[in-house]
Motif scaffolding. Structure first.
Motif, PDB file in Angstrom:
ATOM      1  N   PRO A 197      41.719  64.908  60.797  1.00 52.74           N
ATOM      2  CA  PRO A 197      42.843  64.453  59.954  1.00 52.74           C
ATOM      3  C   PRO A 197      44.188  64.889  60.523  1.00 52.74           C
ATOM      4  O   PRO A 197      44.282  65.856  61.281  1.00 52.74           O
ATOM      5  N   ARG A 198      45.231  64.158  60.121  1.00 50.97           N
ATOM      6  CA  ARG A 198      46.622  64.510  60.432  1.00 50.97           C
ATOM      7  C   ARG A 198      47.231  65.038  59.138  1.00 50.97           C
ATOM      8  O   ARG A 198      47.672  64.271  58.283  1.00 50.97           O
ATOM      9  N   PRO A 199      47.234  66.365  58.925  1.00 49.61           N
ATOM     10  CA  PRO A 199      47.626  66.923  57.628  1.00 49.61           C
ATOM     11  C   PRO A 199      49.093  66.715  57.287  1.00 49.61           C
ATOM     12  O   PRO A 199      49.948  66.657  58.169  1.00 49.61           O
ATOM     13  N   MET A 200      49.354  66.598  56.000  1.00 47.80           N
ATOM     14  CA  MET A 200      50.695  66.463  55.430  1.00 47.80           C
ATOM     15  C   MET A 200      51.419  65.220  55.933  1.00 47.80           C
ATOM     16  O   MET A 200      52.631  65.217  56.128  1.00 47.80           O
ATOM     17  N   THR A 201      50.671  64.134  56.141  1.00 51.37           N
ATOM     18  CA  THR A 201      51.301  62.888  56.584  1.00 51.37           C
ATOM     19  C   THR A 201      51.094  61.760  55.574  1.00 51.37           C
ATOM     20  O   THR A 201      51.395  60.607  55.872  1.00 51.37           O
ATOM     21  N   GLY A 202      50.597  62.098  54.389  1.00 44.08           N
ATOM     22  CA  GLY A 202      50.377  61.094  53.353  1.00 44.08           C
ATOM     23  C   GLY A 202      51.665  60.742  52.629  1.00 44.08           C
ATOM     24  O   GLY A 202      52.675  61.451  52.736  1.00 44.08           O
ATOM     25  N   PRO A 203      51.652  59.649  51.853  1.00 42.19           N
ATOM     26  CA  PRO A 203      52.872  59.193  51.168  1.00 42.19           C
ATOM     27  C   PRO A 203      53.387  60.171  50.123  1.00 42.19           C
ATOM     28  O   PRO A 203      54.564  60.137  49.770  1.00 42.19           O
ATOM     29  N   ARG A 204      52.520  61.032  49.602  1.00 44.16           N
ATOM     30  CA  ARG A 204      52.951  61.983  48.569  1.00 44.16           C
ATOM     31  C   ARG A 204      53.237  63.376  49.132  1.00 44.16           C
ATOM     32  O   ARG A 204      53.613  64.282  48.386  1.00 44.16           O
ATOM     33  N   ASP A 205      53.058  63.544  50.424  1.00 42.53           N
ATOM     34  CA  ASP A 205      53.289  64.856  51.043  1.00 42.53           C
ATOM     35  C   ASP A 205      54.770  65.056  51.365  1.00 42.53           C
ATOM     36  O   ASP A 205      55.525  64.097  51.517  1.00 42.53           O
ATOM     37  N   ALA A 206      55.173  66.325  51.465  1.00 39.71           N
ATOM     38  CA  ALA A 206      56.539  66.649  51.876  1.00 39.71           C
ATOM     39  C   ALA A 206      56.781  66.066  53.272  1.00 39.71           C
ATOM     40  O   ALA A 206      56.001  66.321  54.195  1.00 39.71           O
ATOM     41  N   PHE A 242      41.263  68.368  68.401  1.00 37.43           N
ATOM     42  CA  PHE A 242      42.053  69.245  67.530  1.00 37.43           C
ATOM     43  C   PHE A 242      43.477  69.360  68.046  1.00 37.43           C
ATOM     44  O   PHE A 242      44.455  69.227  67.287  1.00 37.43           O
ATOM     45  N   GLN A 243      43.623  69.614  69.332  1.00 26.95           N
ATOM     46  CA  GLN A 243      44.947  69.765  69.919  1.00 26.95           C
ATOM     47  C   GLN A 243      45.785  68.514  69.696  1.00 26.95           C
ATOM     48  O   GLN A 243      46.968  68.596  69.336  1.00 26.95           O
ATOM     49  N   MET A 244      45.195  67.342  69.879  1.00 27.02           N
ATOM     50  CA  MET A 244      45.946  66.107  69.709  1.00 27.02           C
ATOM     51  C   MET A 244      46.343  65.885  68.251  1.00 27.02           C
ATOM     52  O   MET A 244      47.424  65.341  67.971  1.00 27.02           O
ATOM     53  N   ALA A 245      45.505  66.341  67.318  1.00 26.95           N
ATOM     54  CA  ALA A 245      45.853  66.213  65.896  1.00 26.95           C
ATOM     55  C   ALA A 245      47.094  67.039  65.585  1.00 26.95           C
ATOM     56  O   ALA A 245      48.004  66.581  64.876  1.00 26.95           O
ATOM     57  N   VAL A 246      47.141  68.262  66.107  1.00 25.35           N
ATOM     58  CA  VAL A 246      48.316  69.117  65.894  1.00 25.35           C
ATOM     59  C   VAL A 246      49.545  68.496  66.545  1.00 25.35           C
ATOM     60  O   VAL A 246      50.612  68.394  65.927  1.00 25.35           O
ATOM     61  N   VAL A 247      49.401  68.075  67.777  1.00 29.78           N
ATOM     62  CA  VAL A 247      50.519  67.496  68.519  1.00 29.78           C
ATOM     63  C   VAL A 247      51.045  66.246  67.827  1.00 29.78           C
ATOM     64  O   VAL A 247      52.263  66.053  67.701  1.00 29.78           O
ATOM     65  N   ASP A 248      50.152  65.405  67.361  1.00 30.41           N
ATOM     66  CA  ASP A 248      50.543  64.160  66.706  1.00 30.41           C
ATOM     67  C   ASP A 248      51.410  64.439  65.480  1.00 30.41           C
ATOM     68  O   ASP A 248      52.440  63.793  65.260  1.00 30.41           O
ATOM     69  N   VAL A 249      51.010  65.425  64.678  1.00 27.59           N
ATOM     70  CA  VAL A 249      51.779  65.773  63.486  1.00 27.59           C
ATOM     71  C   VAL A 249      53.157  66.311  63.860  1.00 27.59           C
ATOM     72  O   VAL A 249      54.175  65.922  63.276  1.00 27.59           O
ATOM     73  N   LEU A 250      53.192  67.215  64.827  1.00 31.21           N
ATOM     74  CA  LEU A 250      54.461  67.813  65.230  1.00 31.21           C
ATOM     75  C   LEU A 250      55.427  66.769  65.785  1.00 31.21           C
ATOM     76  O   LEU A 250      56.615  66.754  65.436  1.00 31.21           O
ATOM     77  N   VAL A 251      54.926  65.895  66.632  1.00 33.28           N
ATOM     78  CA  VAL A 251      55.776  64.857  67.227  1.00 33.28           C
ATOM     79  C   VAL A 251      56.278  63.897  66.157  1.00 33.28           C
ATOM     80  O   VAL A 251      57.482  63.571  66.099  1.00 33.28           O
ATOM     81  N   ARG A 252      55.371  63.457  65.304  1.00 33.43           N
ATOM     82  CA  ARG A 252      55.735  62.473  64.276  1.00 33.43           C
ATOM     83  C   ARG A 252      56.833  63.000  63.355  1.00 33.43           C
ATOM     84  O   ARG A 252      57.822  62.325  63.083  1.00 33.43           O
ATOM     85  N   LYS A 253      56.679  64.222  62.881  1.00 36.14           N
ATOM     86  CA  LYS A 253      57.641  64.781  61.931  1.00 36.14           C
ATOM     87  C   LYS A 253      58.969  65.139  62.600  1.00 36.14           C
ATOM     88  O   LYS A 253      60.044  64.943  62.013  1.00 36.14           O
ATOM     89  N   ALA A 254      58.906  65.659  63.818  1.00 35.83           N
ATOM     90  CA  ALA A 254      60.141  66.023  64.516  1.00 35.83           C
ATOM     91  C   ALA A 254      60.992  64.790  64.803  1.00 35.83           C
ATOM     92  O   ALA A 254      62.219  64.802  64.619  1.00 35.83           O
TER      93      ALA A 254
END
Length: 372
Positions: A197-206, A242-254
């Motif tokens: 999963p890509r955590p905290m990327t849902g429509p209701r998440d911060a 796992f590494q790509m899941a973390v990276v994906d979240v960081l890149v997307r939010k930044a």
């Protein structure tokens, strides 16, 4: 400016003059903590006691100056491990008193941001900063580091990215520290092998919040399922996924933070910023979006004395008054500005001239009690 860093398991000293790194010394007690699977505060503190004077000497020798030429001292006053911080603060006070020079107690995470100045020059008037380390994962809006308050756009609500790397490494039977171990194992893996999963990327998440505890749990369940079925665990594939899941979240939010804030510069700092996949993916995404990416060299991403000296140098050049010998360690101080406020004496009111500014909906800044 002499900078001293002892917030976790690295003992760092650096000398900076007018934004130029003159010399540094760095020692690590990571090997002493490996058998425990994490940093033991008292072990780290004893290592700092042994290493802090030799590292200051190493920095002075590398700079080709004498200790008597030091004009001011800066030290990490927080956040970090309490026993470790107290060693650095005590040493910095001793140097400042002996040399009769000003003393600045500075914030560890602001130091991570300041170190990029040593490589790429002054920061722009306003930029988005992603701090990603063992104990902290935050998106910030930065102005003048010496004077402006730090605006928290979002912070981690549980495990930071670096902490998740350590825990996943343990699940996979990889050695401590987990970041480099997982990264090495992932070299031979398929980042698309496991759909984590890509955590905290849902429509209701911060929008700018982070959480990596659930991702760690997803890895644990995947490992348990393989064990229960008697299957060999494809460690490289799990590590890469796992590494790509973390990276994906960081890149997307930044990137989203830069777009929504109209920022044309992204500063990425902290120990996890040394991860080669994260650096490559962030560089690609920023190039596509027309955003300038600033990332220090990998050796300056991890804890070091140069970053503390760089921040102290900015404070001196900005005319900021030192805290002096009243400086003390504050292990759980939140990031509100470059300096760490001196706690009031009994009966006095606290003064925090740079209050934390929280963007609407971003939640409460974590500050972080864990090791940076």
């Amino acid at each position: 400016m002499l900078g001293i860093e002892t917030s976790c398991d690295e003992t760092g000293a650096g000398l900076v003059r007018d934004g130029v790194l003159l010399g540094e010394g760095l020692a690590s007690s990571a090997d002493e903590h490996a058998r425990f699977g994490g940093v033991v505060p008292e072990v780290a503190a004893r290592a700092h006691v042994s290493a802090v004077v030799p590292m200051v000497r190493a920095a002075v020798d590398a700079a080709g100056v004498s200790l008597s030429e030091v004009d001011a001292v800066a030290v990490t006053a927080g956040p970090g491990l309490s026993p470790a911080l107290h060693v650095g603060v005590a040493a910095a006070k001793a140097y400042a008193a002996a040399l009769d020079v000003p003393l600045y107690g500075v914030h560890h995470l602001a130091g991570h941001a300041a170190v990029d100045v040593l490589e790429h020059g002054p920061l722009p008037p306003r930029c988005v900063c992603l701090i990603v380390s063992g104990g902290h994962t935050s998106l910030l809006s930065l102005g003048d580091l010496a004077h402006d308050p730090v605006e928290h756009l979002g912070d981690t609500v549980d495990d930071a990215a670096g902490e998740a790397f350590d825990k996943v490494a343990r699940l996979l039977g990889l050695p401590y520290p987990g970041g480099p171990s997982v990264s090495r194992a992932a070299l031979d893996g398929d980042p698309a092998a496991v759909a984590f999963p890509r955590p905290m990327t849902g429509p209701r998440d911060a929008v700018f919040g982070f959480s990596f505890s659930g991702l760690k749990t997803a890895v644990a369940r995947h490992v348990e399922a393989a064990q229960d079925a008697g299957r060999a665990l494809p460690v490289a594939d799990v590590a890469a996924s796992f590494q790509m899941a973390v990276v994906d979240v960081l890149v997307r939010k930044a990137l989203r933070a830069c777009v929504e804030r109209g920022a044309d510069t992204l500063l990425m700092v902290g120990g996890v910023a040394a991860n080669r996949v994260l650096r490559a993916e962030m560089e690609r995404a920023c190039a596509d979006a027309g955003i300038t990416l600033r990332v220090p060299a990998p050796r300056l991403c991890t804890d070091n004395g140069a970053m503390i000296a760089a921040l102290g140098d900015l404070l001196v050049r900005g005319g900021v008054a030192p805290a002096g010998l009243a400086t003390t360690a504050v292990p759980t101080v939140a990031l509100s500005g470059a300096g760490v406020p001196v706690p009031p004496a009994s009966g006095e009111a606290a003064e925090f001239p740079l209050p934390v500014t929280v963007a609407p909906g971003a939640g409460v800044p974590s500050g972080g009690a864990g090791a940076p």
